[in-house]
Scaffold this active site. Structure first.
Site, PDB file in Angstrom:
ATOM      1  N   HIS A  20      -1.429   1.730   7.423  1.00 49.67           N
ATOM      2  CA  HIS A  20      -1.936   1.590   6.061  1.00 49.67           C
ATOM      3  C   HIS A  20      -1.795   2.918   5.325  1.00 49.67           C
ATOM      4  CE1 HIS A  20      -4.242  -0.078   2.784  1.00 49.67           C
ATOM      5  NE2 HIS A  20      -5.143   0.891   2.874  1.00 49.67           N
ATOM      6  N   CYS A  60       0.832  -1.207   0.000  1.00 47.07           N
ATOM      7  CA  CYS A  60       0.000   0.000   0.000  1.00 47.07           C
ATOM      8  C   CYS A  60       0.867   1.258   0.000  1.00 47.07           C
ATOM      9  CB  CYS A  60      -0.959  -0.003   1.186  1.00 47.07           C
ATOM     10  SG  CYS A  60      -0.155  -0.115   2.804  1.00 47.07           S
TER      11      CYS A  60
END
Length: 883
Positions: free
Chosen positions: A838, A292
């Site tokens: 994230h 990510c």
């Protein structure tokens, strides 16, 4: 995940069918898919006649010994492996598989080739939307997101007609390995696998020429196979649960699961109309396993306006294959190919596997599947693209000249032209600016000015978070007892901030200085003397003491007294005197230190604040509950002092201790070794004049009663948690961060500057000024800090402008031809803590609409949600002034 297989083959010949925008026929997909058997059977029964139904080979998972043991997970310090056997049963047709319970259990899977998987996927999707009379191949967005690769190592055991299977954590991401353990577990019930792809038969025939392109023979006994797993995992849901709600209102209609249309060329749109111009660039990137961070940085770059035009054009002619600092154009080609896929009409979520493989090849720090920093990737990628696309084939040598009284404008232009003579690319055109760097020597005041290029600005966060710290101040002249002071300092400030705050709190005189030391186990284990050291190096459970010293004694030797009490204990039935360390060290600086009597008199002077007066005089002032923080009366020159104020009284002078009650020894810095005893009327046995003298003082039990040793022992820790209320989240403007970046500050000890005037390295002061601004301004917010003991992430909310970042007042050189106003067009976000969390990206995509790029998911988002405490890297483009 496929990097392992790709590293052993020519990646330029790999077919990435589901992501290729140029190939409209997915029948070339030679990959092998593992799917639920019932899902496959339903599609085959409805689309094929009995004669056309595919025949397959049935395998049963068993406990075997192909890898040295039964089916189990093998853990060691190097890796984890899942091993089991697949026993070949027989060749069966589809209808044979329906006998009894075979093929009905949820533990039955099928191996199918890529083109047949796509046909089955089309049938299931058409079934779902038949009521809507859709003619094109429509699949929900989750269908594509549910496909992920898994690496298996196979060995053929012909004597048992079996395949040995090993799934290793070193070949797969941790999350995918955990999924594999659930899929292939055979502890509770049998596991059956039908091979309709024909690949396993080729393994037994050893026909390696017909292996699929996702197979790789590692040796004569082992084959590496990359399976595409579909429909067998719990989809990784996005954080906070907000992504579960797929229905999002869009200006052109409703954005729902059904509106993600995947046609035969795997195109995807928001409105269901393939190829709609407004949907160009609204394409997600698949997460290959902790990628990510890469997806976030890439989405910001591929939405940089002029960079998009450049890579959609004929950029190949500018690739520099001769640049030794470049990567033979491979990074530029991989990035350009990825950008074109993302901007293809109606493209589906793209797998950046080829780009990831190239990245790992040229930047090994990004190999594997660990989480990394999106800004670090961005820095490497921008530099790599620049070198691959550098238009300068032969870089000339240019030596920086002295100013010689010339203006800053002339010197800056010379530096910039020298830079462009060696560096000329689309990255320089768009992303590089110039700042003025001024260094000043603290000794000779020599000034050095340079003008250096920058690719991005890394701005510190002037944290408004404060830290409460308690230190004990100890006088070194025997005039006052130790006193604790609680001060407030910036949480991530420097040691000089602590000294400044403590000096104010204790009313430090202009002729005094503080020597701060950390105390542990009755010893000084270190001195805190570097002003640039971070306060984060000091832990909450540390005990710090600040000794007040006079500046005129700065060059005198420092004498450190450590205390030891002799206590009688029974050891093996015998009464023995045992030394026990006592209190904290006392220190003083002295200009004359020759005889033992000098040591004794200095020590007794330091002990005066701890002396307990006669009981008949101060029986009301001394209580059993006195502590180091309470006021305790002491004797100073026959005058009792309470709380620092002397009051006359007739008090008998305390008799000094005898030589037997106090014994002095030269020792080491730990106070353990007794090198030599110090005799009162004899010279001290020392060689030369040392900078620091350590003296061990042994007390008798009777002498202890005359002094309040609790004042030497009860010292507070830096901070005790639980006493302060929780503070609200801090906030700071982007302009404040920029001012902190441009503020003059001393260089750190690791960045010493060689002064041409002094002819030595010194800790010079440095001042930066913005001189030339780029068209694309990338701003990195330094949220992560590292030290020897800890890692921190600042959750500070940075209030940054979206429509009008005006840098006119922050630029040292104003150019009337260029605007200093910028507009935000992308943000790389980091949610969570250090080492994990994230990454996502917010991107402005024309028409005033912002989108949230969360790996393969793309959602419209309102502008008022762009500003969060997760903002990490900001991307601005210059606003063209219209006259």
């Amino acid at each position: 995940m496929g990097a392992l297989a790709e590293d052993h083959s020519d990646s330029t010949h790999r077919v990435d069918s589901d992501n290729s925008s140029s190939n409209n026929n997915n029948n070339n997909d030679q990959r092998v898919y593992l799917v639920p058997y019932r899902w496959w059977r339903d599609a085959q029964e409805s689309t094929s006649s009995d004669s056309d139904k595919k025949r397959g080979v049935l395998y049963t998972a068993t406990q075997g010994t192909s890898y040295g043991g039964p089916m189990k997970i093998i853990n060691n310090i190097f890796n984890s492996d899942l091993v089991f056997n697949l026993r070949r049963e027989e060749e069966v047709s589809l209808q044979n598989g329906e006998n009894g319970e075979v093929g009905v259990s949820g533990r039955d899977y099928a191996l199918v080739p890529g083109e047949m998987w796509l046909q089955a996927l089309k049938w299931h999707s058409d079934t779902k939307v038949a009521a809507k009379n859709r003619k094109s191949f429509l699949a929900s967005e989750d269908d594509m997101a549910d496909v992920y690769p898994l690496q298996l190592r196979l060995s053929v055991m012909r004597e048992t007609n079996s395949l040995g299977v090993k799934i290793s954590k070193k070949d797969n991401a941790v999350e995918l390995f955990k999924r594999a353990c659930k899929i292939f577990s055979i502890e509770s019930e049998l596991l059956h696998i039908w091979d309709f792809s024909g690949q396993t038969t080729l393994y037994f025939l050893n026909d390696k020429n017909k292996f699929s392109k996702d197979c790789l023979r590692l040796s004569d006994h082992e084959i590496l196979l990359e399976l595409q797993i579909y429909g067998l995992s719990d989809s990784l849901k996005c954080r906070e649960g907000r992504k579960d709600e797929m229905a999002v209102q869009h200006s052109n209609g409703s954005l729902t699961n059904g509106s993600f249309g995947i046609v035969r060329n795997s195109s995807i749109t928001f409105s269901g109309r393939s190829g709609e111009a407004g949907c160009l660039g609204l394409t997600g990137l698949q997460n290959l396993g902790n990628t990510c961070f890469m997806n976030s940085a890439l989405q910001c770059l591929v939405h940089t306006p002029k960079l998009v035009d450049y890579f959609l054009g004929d950029y190949f002619r500018e690739i520099n294959h001769d640049n030794p600092l470049g990567m033979d154009g491979e990074i530029a080609l991989a990035f350009g190919d990825l950008l074109r896929k993302l901007w293809a009409p109606g493209a589906a979520p793209v797998s950046p596997r080829t780009f990831k493989s190239k990245l790992a090849r040229f930047a090994p720090q990004f190999s594997g599947f660990n989480q990394h920093d999106s800004q670090e990737l961005l820095a490497f990628l921008l530099d790599g693209l620049h070198e691959d696309l550098n238009r300068v084939k032969c870089k000339p040598y240019a030596e920086a000249k002295d100013g010689d009284g010339r203006s800053d404008e002339d010197i800056a232009d010379e530096y910039w032209q020298n830079h462009l003579a060696r560096n000329d690319s689309i990255i320089v055109d768009l992303c590089q600016g110039q700042y003025k760097s001024t260094l000043v020597c603290p000794v000779c005041k020599k000034v050095s000015v340079t003008f250096d290029p920058f690719m991005y600005l890394s701005l510190p966060l002037p944290s408004t978070t404060v830290r409460m710290m308690t230190l004990t101040v100890v006088n070194t002249d025997g005039t006052a007892k130790p006193s604790p002071f609680t001060i407030t300092v910036p949480k991530y400030g420097k040691f000089e901030d602590l000294i400044r705050a403590l000096s104010i709190a204790c009313a430090l005189g202009v002729n005094e200085t503080l020597l701060v030391a950390e105390i542990y186990n009755h010893q000084i284990i270190r001195y805190l003397e570097e002003p640039a050291d971070s306060i984060s190096l000091i832990r909450d459970d540390d005990q710090l003491v600040a000794y007040r010293l006079r500046k005129e004694n700065d060059k005198d030797p420092l004498v450190v007294f450590m205390h030891q009490q002799l206590e009688e204990q029974y050891i093996h039935g015998k009464l023995t005197s045992c030394p026990n360390a006592l209190g904290i060290p006392l220190v003083a600086k002295v200009s004359y230190l020759a005889h033992g009597l000098d040591i004794r008199n200095l020590y007794l002077e330091l002990l005066k604040p701890f002396c307990i007066p006669a009981k008949d005089t101060f029986n009301n002032n001394v209580t059993a509950g006195s502590t180091a923080i309470e006021e305790v009366t002491r004797i100073v020159d026959n005058v009792p002092v309470t709380g620092g104020v002397a009051t006359p009284s007739s008090v008998k002078e305390v008799e000094p201790p005898s030589d037997a009650e106090l014994q002095f020894y030269l020792t080491d810095e730990k106070g353990i070794v007794k090198n030599s005893k110090i005799v009162m009327n004899e010279p001290i046995a020392m060689t030369g004049v040392p900078e620091e003298v350590h003296v061990l003082v042994c007390w008798s039990g009777k002498l202890i009663e005359q002094y309040d040793t609790r004042l030497l022992s009860s010292f507070p820790e830096i901070f005790k948690s639980g006493f302060l209320p929780k503070r609200p989240q801090e906030s700071v403007s982007l302009y404040k961060c920029l001012e902190a970046f441009l503020t003059e500050e001393p260089l750190g000890p690791e960045d010493m500057w060689y002064c041409p005037g002094c002819k030595k390295h010194c800790q010079a002061s440095k001042k930066l000024d913005l001189w030339r601004l780029p068209e694309i301004l990338v701003i990195h917010l330094k949220r992560f800090s590292y030290s020897r003991f800890s890692k921190n992430k600042l959750e500070t909310y940075v209030d940054f402008p979206v429509d009008n970042l005006d840098l006119s007042t922050h630029v040292a050189h104003l150019n009337d031809k260029l605007s200093n106003r910028y507009m935000l067009y992308a943000v790389s976000n980091h949610y969570g803590s250090m080492g994990g969390g994230h990454y996502t990206a917010f991107v402005h995509h024309g028409g005033g609409q912002w989108y949230d790029f969360d790996d393969s998911h793309v959602y419209p988002i309102s502008q008022d949600k762009i500003k969060t405490s997760a903002a990490y890297v900001l991307f601005y483009r210059r606003v063209v002034e219209v006259s």
